[in-house]
Design a protein around this motif. Structure first.
Motif: not given
Length: 449
Positions: A31-35, A41-44, A170-172, A178-179
């Motif tokens: 929730q804290a890292n959606r953006t 954008v970080a998604t699980r 992982p660093i893109q 998008s992560l």
């Protein structure tokens, strides 16, 4: 050789939480890292769950240093306690059988010193300490973002289970906003304490996704946590190159396979080049007909762990329909093992397995050379395979009057644990060839008793 961890972006460094807070804390991280920074954008990840059961460090070090020869399962029984006392006496500690932090530090120091001096004369590298687990997990996470649940069994007093959660991405490549990120759950406690929360561990595996168990300790079907996790997983991944008792543990795996459990052995994958070249040697029609003349097998391997050799022999026997009739351990400088079979014509076949003292490579027990031949000197079946790095002199010396086909096996570049594991995580389900080969290996090893 230590695994190089890939570059990872930390969303949440390891944070201590209670067992009840694990899922809520992970949800809060996402929730804290959606953006993130600069609109990232970080998604699980929603790929799979991997549960890693680590080897208990005290037992690992005791085994590597020659004090302990029992299972590396985190269960601190009487044999482990006696090994601890022996090591405490050797290193000047009070012989309590209780592994203190200072004692564990001394074992680590002794192992590092022995490595530097190549001084494993008491144990001849029968067991190799695995201190590279977290780096391999990071490498897996970078290639396959997922949920990783790592169980760390510890020796000492049972003080319950402590938990940590963290999240890394992982660093893109430059330009990506998008992560897809990996979440870690670390659970630490004695084997007994971890067993008590087996239901919670199962619940933490994402139900809709594939579930892999990487069991890095001795497989113990009597251990409740092993039983529970095997019931909830799609496949159990092992690496027999790390087995402390290769014959006993392969026999255990063979029995569990016969009972329907599904395993994948990373060490089995390392045999692919040897299997392919052995089959290729008999592809020509004029040689194929001579296969049933093979009645002598000689296999050399790096002394210390015969797991690869036993699985290769099981594979060969399963393909040629040989049935084992005896298994004898002679020992000596080369740890000689002799296995006898009968083929489908009831003709006796003899195999000699020799552990060659050599400088240890990256994988304990790698095959060195192989010779298939016949007591019928007119048979066109003599085949010699040898590692590109060792040459074929010993196998060629036994050629006699037979003309042998000689070929070198080029080592593959993807034999390291993290590379094999990454490939294994892209497949699951039962592998028929492995199961059939392990049945013969199991049948061989049962003859030891």
């Amino acid at each position: 050789m230590m695994t190089q961890s890939p570059p990872l972006l930390s969303l949440q460094s390891p944070k201590d939480v209670s067992l009840e807070e694990i899922e809520a804390e992970l949800n809060q991280i996402w929730q804290a890292n959606r953006t993130g920074e600069e609109g990232t954008v970080a998604t699980r990840a929603t790929t799979f769950t991997m549960v890693i059961y680590e080897s208990e460090e005290t037992q690992q070090l005791l085994a590597a240093l020659g004090f302990y020869q029992g299972p590396i399962d985190g269960i601190i029984g009487s044999d482990t306690v006696e090994a601890i006392k022996a090591a405490q006496k050797a290193y000047g500690f009070e012989e309590t059988g209780n592994p203190t932090r200072e004692f564990l530090d001394r074992l680590r120091s002794a192992y590092q010193q022995a490595q530097q001096q190549a001084d494993f004369s008491n144990n001849h590298q029968k067991y190799v300490y695995d201190g590279d687990g977290s780096a391999i997990a990071d490498a897996i996470a970078a290639a396959n973002p997922c949920r990783i649940i790592t169980l760390y069994p510890t020796a000492g007093e049972d003080e319950g289970v402590s938990a940590q959660v963290s999240a890394y991405c992982p660093i893109q490549k430059q330009g990506s906003n998008s992560l897809v990120c990996c979440e870690y759950i670390n659970l630490t406690g004695t084997a007994e304490a971890l067993e008590r929360i087996g239901g919670m561990v199962s619940a933490l595996m994402v139900s809709e996704l594939p579930k892999f168990i990487w069991w890095k300790a001795t497989p113990n079907p009597e251990y409740g946590l092993f039983q529970r996790l095997s019931e909830y997983s799609d496949i159990i991944i092992i690496d027999s190159s790390t087995f402390a008792d290769p014959e006993g543990e392969l026999e255990c795996i063979g029995k569990l396979l016969s009972e329907g459990m599904i395993f994948a052995d990373l060490n089995w994958r390392r045999l692919a080049a040897w299997q392919e070249l052995t089959a290729e040697a008999f592809d020509p029609p004029e040689r194929r007909s001579a296969l049933n003349q093979v009645d002598r097998v000689t296999i050399d391997y790096e002394k210390g762990n015969p797991a690869q050799t036993l699985m290769f022999l099981g594979w060969l026997a399963s393909r040629l329909q040989w049935q084992p009739t005896s298994y004898e351990y002679e020992g000596g400088d080369y740890d000689i093992r002799r296995v006898k079979f009968v083929n489908d014509e009831q003709k006796e076949v003899e195999a000699e397995l020799a552990g060659i003292p050599t400088e240890a490579g990256e994988i304990p027990g790698d095959l060195i050379s192989l010779r298939l031949s016949s007591t019928n000197l007119e048979a066109d079946c003599c085949t010699v395979l040898c590692s590109e790095t060792t040459g074929c002199m010993r196998m060629e010396a036994g050629g006699g009057a037979q003309s042998c086909r000689i070929q070198q096996v080029t080592p593959l570049f993807d034999q390291k644990t993290e590379q094999l594991l990454t490939k294994q995580l892209q497949r699951w389900g039962r592998e028929v060839l492995y199961k059939e080969s392990m049945k013969l290996t199991y049948d061989m090893l049962k003859l030891r008793h």
